[in-house]
Scaffold this active site. Structure first.
Site, mmCIF file in Angstrom:
data_model
loop_
_atom_site.group_PDB
_atom_site.id
_atom_site.type_symbol
_atom_site.label_atom_id
_atom_site.label_comp_id
_atom_site.label_asym_id
_atom_site.label_seq_id
_atom_site.Cartn_x
_atom_site.Cartn_y
_atom_site.Cartn_z
ATOM 1 N N GLN A 26 -48.875 27.746 -110.647
ATOM 2 C CA GLN A 26 -48.731 27.416 -109.233
ATOM 3 C C GLN A 26 -48.472 28.667 -108.408
ATOM 4 O OE1 GLN A 26 -49.048 24.234 -108.273
ATOM 5 N NE2 GLN A 26 -48.641 24.469 -106.090
ATOM 6 N N GLU A 27 -47.677 29.567 -108.946
ATOM 7 C CA GLU A 27 -47.270 30.755 -108.199
ATOM 8 C C GLU A 27 -48.351 31.829 -108.142
ATOM 9 O OE1 GLU A 27 -44.748 31.430 -106.372
ATOM 10 O OE2 GLU A 27 -43.290 29.872 -106.829
#
Length: 470
Positions: free
Chosen positions: A322-323
């Site tokens: 996600q990051e």
């Protein structure tokens, strides 16, 4: 493996595994759960079982993919429901789970048969295909001649064919044996999915299996020594299944499928998984959950560091995807850097000297997660519930999350429950009527990002747990 398969042959032949009439499944529950669309809508999510293979459901480079998954995502979006995926390659278990009410829908490549229709209700078919014999073709690696390849169904007489236990292929072979007036030895293999049996044929460990043609064609990309051109059935409907007493759900799914199959989106999904040739690089990639079982190039580091701090490495991998999409030197517009997107001041406070070092970056991110967890531990005792607050805080900072907790409490919501309580106030913290409230200490927040951040990571984490067991 050959020894195991041979053992199956001996055992089954000893008990007379010739073709027989299809038996009613004795393991199906006596009573059927009464759950229909209204119950599912009240619950807010639809529970679906699908099977894990290189077509229906898998993970590639950290991203959940699959024909069935994409159809189900489109359906759940249309219904406005959350999608809960359960993975099982056991046909019998899937029917049992459906009738007991553990799942609402079986979303696999189910062949529509009359016997199955006595127990479940099939939806509108999502595709039409036919069954084919999977066999080796002559090559430099075997002693087969062209005449050894079966082209006439009559030549299956006396042959042994290995198929998935309780699959529609068993029924078809039984019918075919009656049609040709001779025996076909059918060996039902438990715990093996169709693609695994195809691999056994390709490796020369079993002589024949049966498969749907659309899936067989895909496996030609994986194995160049198999032949799938001998049909053993007429075209057949492939559909999903619901309980017989789930009429409203069936009607909604039928109407959706009828319309969805006319869209360019469906055509794109079908082409993606059944027509377009996927490169050998993707098929044989170590980042394919089936072929290599890796999520990223940094799995070893993620596992090592997660174990030190008692985290499930699959959760941390879901957060890292996600990051940063597993890019160690990526920098965000706000200045966050590395796999876990640490701000320089945060990295410094947790002892990270080289922020682009994958190992140090992960160490710093894990220490930050632990710090956040301690901040909420006294108020939220349930670890699974607390994780949602920790993830939101990792994204937007604990101050904004605590503002949302105060807003929830002020408005008679539970400040220690995330879903439909605190998440609502964080989501709306970009509105003046929310961020100007006297209980708010940290002002404006673009709450849509942390709201979706929590959902996306936990959803991806569930996918990783479904397909990656260690």
């Amino acid at each position: 493996m050959l020894k195991l398969v041979t053992t199956f042959v001996v055992l089954i032949l000893l008990i007379g595994c010739q073709v027989q009439t299809e038996q009613t499944n004795s393991k199906l529950p006596d009573e059927m759960a009464s759950i229909d669309l209204d119950d599912i809508v009240k619950r807010g999510k639809i529970r679906v079982v699908t099977d894990y293979n290189s077509t229906n459901y898998f993970v590639y480079k950290g991203r959940p993919l699959g024909y069935q998954l994409e159809l189900l995502q489109a359906l759940s979006n249309t219904l406005g429901l959350k999608l809960e995926i359960v993975v099982s390659n056991d046909v019998e278990k899937n029917f049992e789970s459906l009738l007991k009410g553990d799942v609402d829908l079986i979303a696999t490549n189910l062949t529509v048969t009359r016997n199955r229709s006595h127990h479940v209700t099939f939806t509108e078919p999502h595709c039409i295909t036919h069954q084919v014999l999977v066999q080796q073709k002559p090559s430099a690696n075997n002693t087969l001649e062209e005449d050894d390849v079966i082209r006439n169904q009559l030549d299956l007489a006396g042959k042994t064919v290995y198929v998935q236990e309780n699959s529609a292929y068993v029924t078809r072979l039984q019918s075919l044996a009656n049609e040709i007036g001779d025996s076909i030895h059918v060996v039902e293999i438990p715990d093996y999915e169709v693609e695994q049996l195809i691999a056994l044929v390709a490796n020369g460990e079993i002589p024949y299996t049966v498969c749907d043609y659309n899936l067989a064609k895909i496996n030609l990309n994986f194995f160049d020594n198999i032949d799938v051109e001998t049909a053993i059935s007429f075209p057949q409907k492939i559909g999903w299944a619901v309980r017989p007493n789930s009429g409203d759900l069936r009607d909604v799914v039928d109407n959706w499928l009828i319309n969805f199959k006319k869209t360019n989106q469906y055509k794109r999904i079908y082409r993606k998984y059944f027509i377009n040739k996927r490169s050998t690089h993707l098929v044989n990639s170590s980042f394919h959950s089936i072929k290599g079982g890796r999520v990223s190039a940094y799995d070893a580091i993620i596992k090592e560091e997660s174990e030190k701090y008692n985290f499930d490495w699959r959760l941390i991998a879901a957060l890292i995807y996600q990051e940063s999409r597993f890019l160690p030197e990526v920098e965000s517009w706000a200045g966050a850097i590395g796999l876990m997107q640490l701000m320089p001041q945060t990295a410094e406070s947790f002892g990270v000297e080289k922020i682009t070092s994958p190992q140090q970056n992960i160490q710093g991110g894990l220490k930050f997660l632990i710090w956040l967890d301690k901040r909420f531990r006294d108020r939220i005792s349930d670890p699974e519930e607390r994780l949602k607050f920790v993830l939101a805080s990792y994204n937007v900072g604990p101050g904004h999350v605590e503002d949302a907790m105060r807003l929830a409490k002020k408005n008679n919501k539970n400040p220690n429950i995330w879903e439909d309580n605190v998440d609502y106030y964080l989501l709306n913290k970009s509105k003046p009527s929310f961020y100007n409230d006297p209980v708010v200490k940290y002002g404006y927040c673009r709450g849509e990002e942390p709201f979706h951040y929590v959902t996306d990571i936990l959803e991806r984490y569930t996918h990783y747990k479904n397909v990656i067991t260690d």
